[in-house]
Design a protein around this motif. Structure first.
Motif, PDB file in Angstrom:
ATOM      1  N   THR A 395      -6.416   2.276  13.117  1.00 40.01           N
ATOM      2  CA  THR A 395      -7.480   1.998  11.995  1.00 40.01           C
ATOM      3  C   THR A 395      -7.541   2.765  10.830  1.00 40.01           C
ATOM      4  O   THR A 395      -7.392   4.142  11.042  1.00 40.01           O
ATOM      5  N   MET A 396      -7.437   2.228   9.689  1.00 40.44           N
ATOM      6  CA  MET A 396      -7.516   2.885   8.461  1.00 40.44           C
ATOM      7  C   MET A 396      -9.054   3.208   8.081  1.00 40.44           C
ATOM      8  O   MET A 396      -9.928   2.404   8.747  1.00 40.44           O
ATOM      9  N   TRP A 397      -9.337   4.166   7.260  1.00 38.73           N
ATOM     10  CA  TRP A 397     -10.663   4.377   6.676  1.00 38.73           C
ATOM     11  C   TRP A 397     -10.576   3.936   5.232  1.00 38.73           C
ATOM     12  O   TRP A 397      -9.711   4.225   4.854  1.00 38.73           O
ATOM     13  N   ALA A 398     -11.704   3.356   4.748  1.00 37.14           N
ATOM     14  CA  ALA A 398     -11.813   2.799   3.592  1.00 37.14           C
ATOM     15  C   ALA A 398     -13.223   2.513   2.912  1.00 37.14           C
ATOM     16  O   ALA A 398     -14.185   2.309   3.710  1.00 37.14           O
ATOM     17  N   PRO A 399     -13.541   2.134   1.849  1.00 35.66           N
ATOM     18  CA  PRO A 399     -14.879   1.627   1.555  1.00 35.66           C
ATOM     19  C   PRO A 399     -15.132   0.277   1.931  1.00 35.66           C
ATOM     20  O   PRO A 399     -14.173  -0.422   2.424  1.00 35.66           O
ATOM     21  N   ARG A 400     -16.378   0.033   2.070  1.00 36.09           N
ATOM     22  CA  ARG A 400     -16.886  -1.168   2.728  1.00 36.09           C
ATOM     23  C   ARG A 400     -17.630  -2.066   1.889  1.00 36.09           C
ATOM     24  O   ARG A 400     -18.438  -1.375   1.252  1.00 36.09           O
ATOM     25  N   LYS A 401     -17.507  -3.401   1.705  1.00 35.42           N
ATOM     26  CA  LYS A 401     -18.527  -4.102   0.981  1.00 35.42           C
ATOM     27  C   LYS A 401     -19.914  -4.447   1.690  1.00 35.42           C
ATOM     28  O   LYS A 401     -19.649  -4.496   2.953  1.00 35.42           O
ATOM     29  N   GLN A 402     -20.854  -4.793   0.912  1.00 32.76           N
ATOM     30  CA  GLN A 402     -22.106  -5.259   1.609  1.00 32.76           C
ATOM     31  C   GLN A 402     -22.019  -6.452   2.881  1.00 32.76           C
ATOM     32  O   GLN A 402     -22.567  -6.200   3.914  1.00 32.76           O
ATOM     33  N   ASN A 403     -21.060  -7.299   2.564  1.00 31.09           N
ATOM     34  CA  ASN A 403     -20.611  -8.429   3.461  1.00 31.09           C
ATOM     35  C   ASN A 403     -19.165  -8.567   3.718  1.00 31.09           C
ATOM     36  O   ASN A 403     -18.821  -9.661   3.570  1.00 31.09           O
ATOM     37  N   TYR A 404     -18.916  -7.329   4.001  1.00 32.92           N
ATOM     38  CA  TYR A 404     -17.355  -7.283   4.362  1.00 32.92           C
ATOM     39  C   TYR A 404     -16.412  -7.477   3.237  1.00 32.92           C
ATOM     40  O   TYR A 404     -15.476  -6.851   2.841  1.00 32.92           O
ATOM     41  N   GLY A 407     -19.927  -8.928  -2.182  1.00 33.87           N
ATOM     42  CA  GLY A 407     -20.900  -8.121  -2.504  1.00 33.87           C
ATOM     43  C   GLY A 407     -20.398  -6.961  -3.248  1.00 33.87           C
ATOM     44  O   GLY A 407     -19.138  -6.526  -3.274  1.00 33.87           O
ATOM     45  N   ASN A 408     -21.056  -5.787  -3.425  1.00 33.81           N
ATOM     46  CA  ASN A 408     -20.644  -4.442  -3.901  1.00 33.81           C
ATOM     47  C   ASN A 408     -20.438  -3.677  -2.911  1.00 33.81           C
ATOM     48  O   ASN A 408     -20.649  -3.871  -1.621  1.00 33.81           O
ATOM     49  N   PHE A 409     -19.838  -2.625  -3.224  1.00 33.35           N
ATOM     50  CA  PHE A 409     -19.501  -1.622  -2.171  1.00 33.35           C
ATOM     51  C   PHE A 409     -20.788  -0.793  -1.834  1.00 33.35           C
ATOM     52  O   PHE A 409     -21.506  -0.472  -2.537  1.00 33.35           O
ATOM     53  N   MET A 410     -20.588  -0.441  -0.456  1.00 38.43           N
ATOM     54  CA  MET A 410     -21.678   0.304   0.082  1.00 38.43           C
ATOM     55  C   MET A 410     -21.686   1.737  -0.572  1.00 38.43           C
ATOM     56  O   MET A 410     -20.972   2.524  -0.647  1.00 38.43           O
ATOM     57  N   THR A 411     -22.994   2.302  -0.968  1.00 36.61           N
ATOM     58  CA  THR A 411     -23.176   3.744  -1.268  1.00 36.61           C
ATOM     59  C   THR A 411     -24.339   4.139  -0.610  1.00 36.61           C
ATOM     60  O   THR A 411     -25.054   3.649   0.152  1.00 36.61           O
ATOM     61  N   GLY A 412     -24.668   5.241  -0.899  1.00 31.79           N
ATOM     62  CA  GLY A 412     -25.608   5.932  -0.098  1.00 31.79           C
ATOM     63  C   GLY A 412     -25.486   7.389  -0.418  1.00 31.79           C
ATOM     64  O   GLY A 412     -25.123   7.860  -1.426  1.00 31.79           O
ATOM     65  N   THR A 413     -26.568   8.183   0.334  1.00 33.37           N
ATOM     66  CA  THR A 413     -26.812   9.668   0.195  1.00 33.37           C
ATOM     67  C   THR A 413     -26.660  10.508   1.497  1.00 33.37           C
ATOM     68  O   THR A 413     -27.216   9.990   2.378  1.00 33.37           O
ATOM     69  N   ASP A 414     -25.654  11.292   1.471  1.00 33.03           N
ATOM     70  CA  ASP A 414     -25.335  12.126   2.784  1.00 33.03           C
ATOM     71  C   ASP A 414     -26.907  13.098   3.104  1.00 33.03           C
ATOM     72  O   ASP A 414     -27.556  13.237   2.162  1.00 33.03           O
ATOM     73  N   ALA A 415     -26.646  13.883   4.329  1.00 38.88           N
ATOM     74  CA  ALA A 415     -27.843  14.793   4.559  1.00 38.88           C
ATOM     75  C   ALA A 415     -27.967  15.813   3.549  1.00 38.88           C
ATOM     76  O   ALA A 415     -28.929  16.288   3.552  1.00 38.88           O
ATOM     77  N   SER A 419     -24.738  12.080  -3.396  1.00 41.38           N
ATOM     78  CA  SER A 419     -24.530  10.443  -3.414  1.00 41.38           C
ATOM     79  C   SER A 419     -23.106  10.085  -3.398  1.00 41.38           C
ATOM     80  O   SER A 419     -22.015  10.977  -3.960  1.00 41.38           O
ATOM     81  N   GLY A 420     -22.389   9.062  -2.836  1.00 41.56           N
ATOM     82  CA  GLY A 420     -21.316   8.470  -2.964  1.00 41.56           C
ATOM     83  C   GLY A 420     -21.163   7.334  -2.270  1.00 41.56           C
ATOM     84  O   GLY A 420     -22.127   6.583  -1.933  1.00 41.56           O
ATOM     85  N   TYR A 421     -20.054   6.947  -2.114  1.00 45.17           N
ATOM     86  CA  TYR A 421     -19.576   5.601  -1.568  1.00 45.17           C
ATOM     87  C   TYR A 421     -19.426   5.970   0.023  1.00 45.17           C
ATOM     88  O   TYR A 421     -18.893   6.999   0.382  1.00 45.17           O
ATOM     89  N   ARG A 422     -19.832   4.901   0.758  1.00 41.45           N
ATOM     90  CA  ARG A 422     -19.740   5.070   2.078  1.00 41.45           C
ATOM     91  C   ARG A 422     -18.294   4.697   2.691  1.00 41.45           C
ATOM     92  O   ARG A 422     -17.592   3.700   2.411  1.00 41.45           O
ATOM     93  N   ILE A 423     -17.552   5.494   3.326  1.00 40.15           N
ATOM     94  CA  ILE A 423     -16.158   5.271   3.698  1.00 40.15           C
ATOM     95  C   ILE A 423     -16.152   5.057   5.316  1.00 40.15           C
ATOM     96  O   ILE A 423     -16.726   5.962   6.070  1.00 40.15           O
ATOM     97  N   TYR A 424     -15.732   3.973   5.690  1.00 39.02           N
ATOM     98  CA  TYR A 424     -15.873   3.349   7.198  1.00 39.02           C
ATOM     99  C   TYR A 424     -14.332   3.238   7.699  1.00 39.02           C
ATOM    100  O   TYR A 424     -13.449   2.925   7.136  1.00 39.02           O
ATOM    101  N   PRO A 425     -14.366   3.187   9.086  1.00 33.76           N
ATOM    102  CA  PRO A 425     -12.959   2.612   9.851  1.00 33.76           C
ATOM    103  C   PRO A 425     -13.057   0.942   9.362  1.00 33.76           C
ATOM    104  O   PRO A 425     -14.245   0.562   9.215  1.00 33.76           O
TER     105      PRO A 425
END
Length: 602
Positions: A395-404, A407-415, A419-425
């Motif tokens: 499984t690779m890791w990469a950014p993910r869109k709101q509806n796979y 939509g736009n790429f998922m962003t957020g804020t860490d602990a 702020s940045g892009y969410r990187i998922y499997p």
């Protein structure tokens, strides 16, 4: 036997080369330096000749024609909740099994675009030759380039279809040459071009060193070209020429092997000191799709986060065969090839240790209320992210869109408040009339893959050799990554093979180890020097160095493995070393008896 035709080669649309495909060119700018040169007879005609080549080497044309029939790559119809993709009228399944017909689109489109490329080169010669004869210095050098390009294009015809076209101008008759006559003609053209060729305009232009490299390749394969269906007779005379031509390049000292292997296939590769000849795809020079990066990758892969990259993705195309992967395993035994060889894999996604084991994670699901899981990702600034490269397993890791896939790429804020892009499997959601959350799973690329109808979207290890361009919003188009057609490693390994076939094992071993140990940018993965060399281990080494570069089919034929059985392929007919001539081309020449004769076995 020479067949003469009395009609012009014009546009390759009359008589011989009719109706193989519609040439849908997306021409942006075919000048060598910008649109202002289009009005210049020399640079404009040269630009037209060079400009068609990216389209000729497209993934569904010459690139795919060389890759899919080899033991390296396989492209099955992929089935799943999203339906079936890549069935394509059995284009790729029959190519892989060596059972293609003369109407297979890989064959017909490759032939059509290559004949068009050859015609443009001949047409450029028509324009440039009178100026050269009048003493125009620019035209003299340009004529040498075009003669070299014509010889190279004819060598591609000889390699794939067993013939070459001798045509001096668009107004003259053309001859079909085979075997020794074709080799002699191609060599003569290369040698004549050497008299006036430039030495410093590569890698996007034909140069003196490009000619030496292609002459070496011509004589390395000459035994096959003389008798494409028999057992090659590699003579010392041929091998001596290979050594002579490769010596010219190596002793010149104008090139160096790339310490980081994957830099050869990056956006900035045009200036890489290892490249000798490549398709120049920078900026305004790029006039077509570049699909070598995305073709093999998962359809769920979006490799670059950011609003500029919303259209960039993969397409779940070809995968590596388990047989080709086994060559890596055989070479390194108990050591994972990713740890033993920098050419196999480059780790770029810096996944936190606690997230590496995806079996402990829950696939992300998105709905109108937000996230179901908030613990299976990490954050990174978009400009800092790069996908893993090389041969992709699991499984690779990469950014993910709101509806796979929308939509736009998922962003957020860490602990820590960053702020940045969410990187998922990588996860998959193939909508089939139901909500995405009902059909979510991690994309786990598995080794086994075949043409028996069982291949899903995740089946097979993938090729991530060519970088997804940072200069394009769409990974399928207008990339700045040059397609490499000749580089210094090829020169060293051609010389190694020639030496080995003449009994100079020590010289061959030295050349092979020069290439292997040069990939030392990541010291822990630098391939160890070999202690001995034979044809079997050299053949394996060619696979490691040149996978996913249109190299394997030619190497297989030369080393006598093309009739072997491998994943979903058992055909052993030596007639299938060459491809069928498109039936439409034969039919188009039917008013000249015997001009185009179908290759044996089709």
């Amino acid at each position: 036997m020479k067949h003469r035709i009395l009609t012009v080669f014009a546009g390759l649309s009359a008589l011989v080369f009719t109706n193989c495909t519609d040439l849908e060119e997306e021409i942006l700018d075919e000048s060598l330096t910008g649109s202002e040169d289009l009005v210049q007879p020399v640079s404009g005609s040269m630009a037209a000749a060079y400009g068609i080549l990216p389209q000729t080497f497209r993934h569904t044309r010459y690139f795919g024609l060389q890759e899919i029939p080899s033991d390296e790559a396989i492209l099955p119809p992929r089935t799943g909740l999203g339906g079936t993709q890549w069935a394509d009228n059995d284009t790729y399944t029959t190519a892989h099994r060596h059972l293609m017909s003369s109407s297979n689109s890989l064959v017909t489109e490759s032939w059509s675009y290559l004949t068009t490329a050859l015609f443009r080169t001949v047409a450029a010669i028509d324009v440039i030759a009178p100026l050269a004869e009048a003493g125009d210095a620019e035209a003299v050098q340009a004529l040498a380039e075009m003669r070299a390009l014509r010889a190279y294009e004819n060598m591609l015809f000889l390699d794939s279809w067993g013939l070459a076209f001798r045509k001096e101008s668009t107004a003259e008759t053309s001859e079909i040459l085979r075997g020794e006559e074709a080799i002699a003609y191609i060599e003569t053209e290369f040698l004549a071009a050497l008299e006036n060729i430039n030495s410093d305009r590569g890698p996007g232009r034909m140069t003196e060193d490009a000619i030496y490299g292609f002459l070496a390749k011509l004589y390395l394969n000459a035994a096959v070209y003389r008798d494409p269906y028999g057992t090659p007779n590699f003579t010392d005379a041929d091998m001596q020429r290979v050594v002579e031509y490769t010596d010219n390049i190596i002793n010149n000292g104008g090139y160096s092997l790339s310490s980081e292997y994957f830099d050869l296939f990056n956006d900035e590769n045009h200036d890489n000191a290892e490249l000798i000849f490549a398709l120049d795809l920078r900026g305004v020079l790029n006039n077509d799709h570049n699909r070598w990066a995305y073709w093999s990758m998962s359809g769920s892969l979006f490799p670059r986060p950011g609003d500029f990259y919303l259209s960039m993705d993969g397409t779940d195309g070809p995968a590596m065969t388990s047989d080709f992967y086994q060559t890596w395993v055989d070479a390194y035994g108990d050591i994972d090839p990713a740890d033993a060889d920098a050419r196999f894999y480059q780790k770029n996604a810096q996944v936190p240790a606690e997230l590496e084991d995806i079996s402990n994670l829950t696939p992300y699901v998105n709905d109108t209320l937000g996230l179901q899981s908030d613990s299976d990702h990490y954050f990174i600034a978009g400009s800092d992210f790069e996908i893993d490269r090389g041969i992709i397993r699991g499984t690779m890791w990469a950014p993910r869109k709101q509806n796979y896939r929308s939509g736009n790429f998922m962003t957020g804020t860490d602990a820590n408040g960053n702020s940045g892009y969410r990187i998922y499997p990588l996860a998959e959601a193939r909508e089939n009339g139901s909500d995405p959350e009902d059909i979510v799973y991690y994309v786990d690329h598995t080794l086994e893959i075949s043409l028996d109808g069982s291949a899903g979207y995740a089946s097979g290890y993938r090729f991530a050799k060519w970088q997804f361009s940072k200069t394009s919003d769409d990974g399928n188009n207008y990339s700045s990554v040059d397609l490499v057609l000749l580089r210094l490693a090829d020169v060293y390994l051609m010389r190694a093979e020639a030496k080995l076939r003449m009994g100079d094992n020590a010289g061959a071993l030295q050349d092979v180890n020069t290439v292997r140990t040069s990939r030392d940018a990541r010291p822990d993965q630098t391939p160890a020097a070999l202690t001995s060399i034979d044809l079997e281990s050299l053949y394996r080494e060619l696979g490691f160095e040149f996978y996913w570069e249109m190299h394997r089919r030619q190497d297989q034929i030369r080393f006598g493995t093309y009739e072997d059985s491998w994943t979903s392929k058992s055909d052993s007919d030596p007639n299938h070393r060459l491809f069928p001539i498109p039936q439409e081309a034969i039919d188009g020449a039917s008013n000249v008896e015997g001009y185009l004769v179908q290759n044996p076995g089709y």
